[in-house]
Design a protein around this motif. Structure first.
Motif, PDB file in Angstrom:
ATOM      1  N   THR A 179       0.830  -1.199   0.000  1.00 50.41           N
ATOM      2  CA  THR A 179       0.000   0.000   0.000  1.00 50.41           C
ATOM      3  C   THR A 179       0.867   1.253   0.000  1.00 50.41           C
ATOM      4  OG1 THR A 179      -0.109   0.054   2.427  1.00 50.41           O
ATOM      5  CG2 THR A 179      -1.852  -1.165   1.262  1.00 50.41           C
ATOM      6  N   TYR A 205     -10.329  -9.216  -0.698  1.00 46.96           N
ATOM      7  CA  TYR A 205      -8.909  -9.208  -1.040  1.00 46.96           C
ATOM      8  C   TYR A 205      -8.349 -10.611  -1.266  1.00 46.96           C
ATOM      9  CZ  TYR A 205      -8.356  -4.265  -0.059  1.00 46.96           C
ATOM     10  OH  TYR A 205      -8.430  -2.898  -0.112  1.00 46.96           O
ATOM     11  N   PRO A 257     -13.630  -5.874  -6.881  1.00 43.00           N
ATOM     12  CA  PRO A 257     -13.757  -5.275  -5.549  1.00 43.00           C
ATOM     13  C   PRO A 257     -15.106  -4.622  -5.350  1.00 43.00           C
ATOM     14  CG  PRO A 257     -12.370  -3.919  -6.949  1.00 43.00           C
ATOM     15  CD  PRO A 257     -12.640  -5.173  -7.710  1.00 43.00           C
ATOM     16  N   THR A 308      -4.076   1.037  -2.910  1.00 40.78           N
ATOM     17  CA  THR A 308      -3.528  -0.316  -3.066  1.00 40.78           C
ATOM     18  C   THR A 308      -3.377  -0.591  -4.558  1.00 40.78           C
ATOM     19  OG1 THR A 308      -4.687  -0.989  -1.047  1.00 40.78           O
ATOM     20  CG2 THR A 308      -3.797  -2.746  -2.436  1.00 40.78           C
ATOM     21  N   LEU A 334     -14.795  -1.367   3.650  1.00 36.09           N
ATOM     22  CA  LEU A 334     -14.047  -2.477   3.064  1.00 36.09           C
ATOM     23  C   LEU A 334     -14.720  -3.807   3.365  1.00 36.09           C
ATOM     24  CD1 LEU A 334     -10.285  -1.658   3.782  1.00 36.09           C
ATOM     25  CD2 LEU A 334     -11.562  -1.353   1.662  1.00 36.09           C
ATOM     26  N   CYS A 348     -15.788  -2.639  -2.573  1.00 35.96           N
ATOM     27  CA  CYS A 348     -15.309  -1.926  -1.390  1.00 35.96           C
ATOM     28  C   CYS A 348     -14.361  -0.836  -1.880  1.00 35.96           C
ATOM     29  CB  CYS A 348     -14.581  -2.880  -0.440  1.00 35.96           C
ATOM     30  SG  CYS A 348     -13.207  -3.787  -1.179  1.00 35.96           S
ATOM     31  N   GLY A 349     -13.940   0.064  -0.982  1.00 37.20           N
ATOM     32  CA  GLY A 349     -12.990   1.096  -1.376  1.00 37.20           C
ATOM     33  C   GLY A 349     -13.575   2.025  -2.435  1.00 37.20           C
ATOM     34  N   LYS A 367      -4.596  -3.928  -6.160  1.00 36.48           N
ATOM     35  CA  LYS A 367      -6.027  -4.209  -6.069  1.00 36.48           C
ATOM     36  C   LYS A 367      -6.798  -3.168  -6.874  1.00 36.48           C
ATOM     37  CE  LYS A 367      -9.090  -7.047  -4.524  1.00 36.48           C
ATOM     38  NZ  LYS A 367      -9.085  -8.458  -4.929  1.00 36.48           N
ATOM     39  N   THR A 414      -8.241   2.553  -0.860  1.00 40.23           N
ATOM     40  CA  THR A 414      -8.817   1.541   0.027  1.00 40.23           C
ATOM     41  C   THR A 414      -9.057   2.045   1.435  1.00 40.23           C
ATOM     42  OG1 THR A 414      -6.563   0.700   0.323  1.00 40.23           O
ATOM     43  CG2 THR A 414      -7.974  -0.476  -1.239  1.00 40.23           C
ATOM     44  N   SER A 415      -8.604   3.258   1.748  1.00 39.09           N
ATOM     45  CA  SER A 415      -8.833   3.816   3.076  1.00 39.09           C
ATOM     46  C   SER A 415      -8.737   5.330   3.008  1.00 39.09           C
ATOM     47  CB  SER A 415      -7.806   3.271   4.075  1.00 39.09           C
ATOM     48  OG  SER A 415      -7.962   3.859   5.355  1.00 39.09           O
TER      49      SER A 415
END
Length: 290
Positions: free
Chosen positions: A18, A56, A62, A31, A51, A64-65, A34, A39-40
């Protein structure tokens, strides 16, 4: 002034490198492997993105994120795009969110990632391109900027969008401040005028809730009375003309998404972007948390 640090996301069977930009109490993590996605996004350690950790572990897209949607938003009719008389199967939201991106720049003031064609992309999308995704952080504001380059010798057809998942205490606590021309649950056919107050409520018997909007004005805002979170999504209205609200009943998130196309837009003349050979176009937007 932001500062860059490198780290590792490791949970279950997943392990990814990351990159994190920090500015005071705010931190934005990307990330690259990914889907090149954020992602955050935290304020004093409190998470504003959502998330699904086990996402993952697999090659699933994905959910999420902040996934990047290219070369289409949603899933086209029949699950295929039509190019030069041939049908090309495509996943929901394309493939940019499924592939690892390369790190071009990792500096205190920006993170820049790139994605270029490979055997998989050529099978589903027979075009040459270069995607550059630039992330910046200035206090509570994260800048996200995608530039699409046509590196081939023929017109490049595509739609672009982003699918941010914002953490929510529960759907009933989330209130939206959005100005749009139309709002519906289905992008096909004549679209009804948007109500003065746009809401996202649970639909009886459905696994999710959705609102599809056109003529969206920047910014779109949400307030979560349960967590106290506020989120503002700002964008260039000339390139992001559509907006999506989405939520799954069993999950603690809401998505507030800037798009410039619908699921079948790449198949429909005049409803998607076409870049001439050698041309490029940038799609910039931002997320501000509070």
């Amino acid at each position: 002034m932001s500062k860059l640090t490198a780290g590792t996301y490791e949970k279950y069977n997943a392990k990814y490198s990351t990159l994190t930009l920090t500015d005071g109490e705010y931190a934005l993590t990307v990330t690259p492997e990914k889907g090149g996605m954020a992602t955050s996004f935290t304020k004093s350690g409190e998470e504003y993105l959502w998330l699904r950790d086990k996402n993952y572990e697999s090659s699933d897209r994905p959910r999420c994120g902040v996934p990047i949607l290219f070369p289409s938003c949603g899933k086209p009719d029949g699950g295929v795009h039509h190019f030069n008389g041939s049908d090309y199967p495509i996943e929901v939201h394309g493939f940019a969110d499924l592939l690892p991106w390369q790190v071009k720049t990792a500096a205190d003031d920006e993170i820049v990632l790139t994605l270029t064609p490979n055997g998989l992309t050529k099978f589903v999308y027979p075009f040459d391109f270069l995607l550059e995704m630039r992330y910046t952080l200035s206090g509570a504001k994260a800048g996200l900027e995608l530039t699409v380059h046509n590196t081939g010798d023929k017109a490049l057809p595509f739609s672009i969008g982003f699918h941010p998942y914002f953490a929510a205490s529960k759907l009933e606590n989330v209130h939206f401040d959005i100005n749009a021309a139309t709002c519906s649950e289905n992008a096909k056919g004549e679209q009804p005028a948007a109500p003065e107050t746009i809401t996202l409520t649970r639909k009886e018997g459905s696994a999710d809730s959705i609102r599809l909007m056109t003529g969206v004005k920047s910014p779109m805002r949400l307030t979560d009375s349960g967590s106290g979170h506020t989120v503002e999504v700002a964008f260039d209205e000339s390139v992001f003309t559509n907006g999506v609200l989405w939520q799954q009943d069993a999950e603690t998130f809401v998505c507030m998404e800037p798009w410039n196309g619908w699921a079948n837009s790449v198949n429909e003349a005049g409803r998607h972007i076409e870049l001439a050979p050698g041309a490029s176009k940038t799609f910039a937007w931002s997320i501000t948390i509070g």
